[in-house]
Design a protein around this motif. Structure first.
Motif, PDB file in Angstrom:
ATOM      1  N   LEU A  38      -6.395 -12.972  -6.185  1.00  0.00           N
ATOM      2  CA  LEU A  38      -6.097 -12.004  -7.235  1.00  0.00           C
ATOM      3  C   LEU A  38      -7.319 -11.238  -7.712  1.00  0.00           C
ATOM      4  O   LEU A  38      -7.192 -10.127  -8.239  1.00  0.00           O
ATOM      5  N   ASP A  39      -8.507 -11.814  -7.555  1.00  0.00           N
ATOM      6  CA  ASP A  39      -9.708 -11.077  -7.945  1.00  0.00           C
ATOM      7  C   ASP A  39     -10.373 -10.414  -6.733  1.00  0.00           C
ATOM      8  O   ASP A  39     -11.513  -9.968  -6.806  1.00  0.00           O
ATOM      9  N   GLY A  40      -9.652 -10.328  -5.635  1.00  0.00           N
ATOM     10  CA  GLY A  40     -10.207  -9.724  -4.429  1.00  0.00           C
ATOM     11  C   GLY A  40     -10.091  -8.210  -4.437  1.00  0.00           C
ATOM     12  O   GLY A  40      -9.527  -7.606  -5.353  1.00  0.00           O
ATOM     13  N   PRO A  41     -10.626  -7.572  -3.393  1.00  0.00           N
ATOM     14  CA  PRO A  41     -10.580  -6.105  -3.309  1.00  0.00           C
ATOM     15  C   PRO A  41      -9.174  -5.610  -3.025  1.00  0.00           C
ATOM     16  O   PRO A  41      -8.293  -6.367  -2.596  1.00  0.00           O
ATOM     17  N   GLY A  42      -8.956  -4.328  -3.289  1.00  0.00           N
ATOM     18  CA  GLY A  42      -7.644  -3.734  -3.055  1.00  0.00           C
ATOM     19  C   GLY A  42      -7.730  -2.235  -3.003  1.00  0.00           C
ATOM     20  O   GLY A  42      -8.711  -1.666  -2.510  1.00  0.00           O
ATOM     21  N   GLY A  43      -6.717  -1.570  -3.520  1.00  0.00           N
ATOM     22  CA  GLY A  43      -6.688  -0.119  -3.483  1.00  0.00           C
ATOM     23  C   GLY A  43      -5.711   0.438  -4.501  1.00  0.00           C
ATOM     24  O   GLY A  43      -5.052  -0.290  -5.237  1.00  0.00           O
ATOM     25  N   ASN A  44      -5.609   1.779  -4.505  1.00  0.00           N
ATOM     26  CA  ASN A  44      -4.792   2.500  -5.484  1.00  0.00           C
ATOM     27  C   ASN A  44      -4.118   3.680  -4.776  1.00  0.00           C
ATOM     28  O   ASN A  44      -4.515   4.822  -4.939  1.00  0.00           O
ATOM     29  N   PRO A  45      -3.062   3.410  -3.980  1.00  0.00           N
ATOM     30  CA  PRO A  45      -2.450   4.466  -3.164  1.00  0.00           C
ATOM     31  C   PRO A  45      -1.621   5.473  -3.950  1.00  0.00           C
ATOM     32  O   PRO A  45      -1.392   6.588  -3.471  1.00  0.00           O
ATOM     33  N   VAL A  46      -1.125   5.087  -5.129  1.00  0.00           N
ATOM     34  CA  VAL A  46      -0.307   5.990  -5.950  1.00  0.00           C
ATOM     35  C   VAL A  46      -0.971   6.097  -7.317  1.00  0.00           C
ATOM     36  O   VAL A  46      -1.169   5.090  -7.996  1.00  0.00           O
ATOM     37  N   TRP A  47      -1.298   7.327  -7.731  1.00  0.00           N
ATOM     38  CA  TRP A  47      -2.019   7.528  -8.988  1.00  0.00           C
ATOM     39  C   TRP A  47      -1.350   8.620  -9.808  1.00  0.00           C
ATOM     40  O   TRP A  47      -1.303   9.780  -9.400  1.00  0.00           O
ATOM     41  N   LYS A  48      -0.752   8.234 -10.927  1.00  0.00           N
ATOM     42  CA  LYS A  48      -0.192   9.163 -11.901  1.00  0.00           C
ATOM     43  C   LYS A  48       0.750  10.184 -11.263  1.00  0.00           C
ATOM     44  O   LYS A  48       0.644  11.376 -11.470  1.00  0.00           O
ATOM     45  N   ARG A  49       1.723   9.657 -10.524  1.00  0.00           N
ATOM     46  CA  ARG A  49       2.706  10.529  -9.886  1.00  0.00           C
ATOM     47  C   ARG A  49       3.977  10.601 -10.736  1.00  0.00           C
ATOM     48  O   ARG A  49       4.483   9.587 -11.216  1.00  0.00           O
ATOM     49  N   SER A  50       4.495  11.812 -10.885  1.00  0.00           N
ATOM     50  CA  SER A  50       5.731  12.011 -11.644  1.00  0.00           C
ATOM     51  C   SER A  50       6.929  11.647 -10.783  1.00  0.00           C
ATOM     52  O   SER A  50       6.991  11.991  -9.595  1.00  0.00           O
TER      53      SER A  50
END
Length: 317
Positions: A38-50
């Motif tokens: 849970l404290d490992g690396p990851g990403g953010n593929p969706v950001w503030k999409r309507s």
């Protein structure tokens, strides 16, 4: 079972064991698997999409066959069980939407590509609280409206000889399993696991389950940090909790353990900390060519525009 797991099971049983209600035949163990860090690396593929209709994101799940995401949304303050389902690409760009009338609050959604169609699993037949009382399976059809009484909806509610309050579905697409979270009473959540092939065919009685166990009761802490989503990969289930605007938490549950024990309890995540009106909403497994990802989402509100963001963890141990 390893010595470590035996000791953990004994300790959990002595401290917090909850009887297996509606046990039926003896359950089998879920095969061992890796666990997300849970404290490992990851990403953010969706950001503030309507999403469609500017309704509030409640949950999401991946169509891992066709490369799409399906978001469940509710109207702010609604108790009539009406939902929008928005289909997007993997970056959150809307590709279509479907209206559901009288289904529930959209706490969890599951996506099942099968025989050339995309089948959705959601809570269904909303009660007076606005949450669903059953689980329904149906085909997604962009641009359509589905009423709760439509004959095309398949009832896929488990029958466990016990009370099922507000059942909510999730699918582990890697292991091919259906999971249902429900409550037997206030602050007494449980989780039950079936092979997806059995669940699809309606074989959802106690004799077909792979595992069933209690989830942690949170008391006053849980009231302040509401449940916001769950998913599973292999041996482990994951919970998302937290209110609007403050800390959000991830929790790991061993499906083969007992009582109300956890593997990782209340891991605080700062993902999306800059989002205005940040509220955790939904979890799902994203199966990619590089391996599975533990995805979790947040709703935000920018000047009245409601938006969805998705993050993930990708390290396994």
């Amino acid at each position: 079972m390893s010595r470590r797991n035996v000791l953990r099971a004994i300790t959990a049983t002595a401290a917090t064991a909850v009887p297996l209600l509606g046990a039926g035949t003896a359950r089998a163990a879920v095969p061992a698997s890796a666990q997300f860090v849970l404290d490992g690396p990851g990403g953010n593929p969706v950001w503030k999409r309507s999403l469609h209709a500017n309704w509030v994101m409640q949950s999401f799940a991946y169509d891992n066959t066709n490369g799409h995401i399906y978001f469940a949304q509710t109207s702010p303050g609604s108790t009539n069980g009406d939902l929008w389902i928005t289909k997007t690409d993997l970056a959150g760009t809307e590709l279509g939407a479907m209206a559901l009338h009288g289904f529930g609050h959209g706490v969890s959604i599951a996506v099942e590509p099968y025989n050339g169609a995309v089948h959705l699993w959601t809570e269904w037949k909303s009660g007076s609280s606005g949450f669903g009382t059953r689980i329904g399976r149906f085909v997604f059809a962009a641009g359509s409206t589905l009423e709760a009484g439509d004959a095309s909806i398949q009832d896929r509610t488990p029958s466990l000889d016990t009370t099922l309050i507000n059942p909510q579905p999730a699918i582990d697409p890697v292991s091919g399993r259906l999971l249902v979270r429900y409550k037997v009473a206030a602050d007494m959540p449980r989780i039950v696991v079936f092979n997806l092939s059995d669940a699809r065919a309606g074989r959802l009685t106690s004799g077909y389950r792979l595992a069933e166990r209690a989830l942690p009761s949170r008391g006053s802490w849980g009231t302040a940090n509401p449940f916001q989503g769950f998913t599973a990969y292999g041996q482990y289930a994951y919970l998302l909790e937290g209110p609007v605007g403050t800390t959000s938490y991830l929790t790991t549950i061993d499906l083969n353990d007992v009582g109300q024990s956890t593997v990782v309890d209340r891991f605080a995540t700062t993902a999306g900390a800059s989002l205005p009106g940040r509220e955790p909403e939904g979890m799902a497994i994203w199966a990619t060519s590089s391996g599975p990802r533990l995805a979790f989402g947040f709703h935000s509100n920018t000047g009245g525009t409601r938006q969805a963001s998705v993050f993930y963890k990708s390290t396994l141990r």
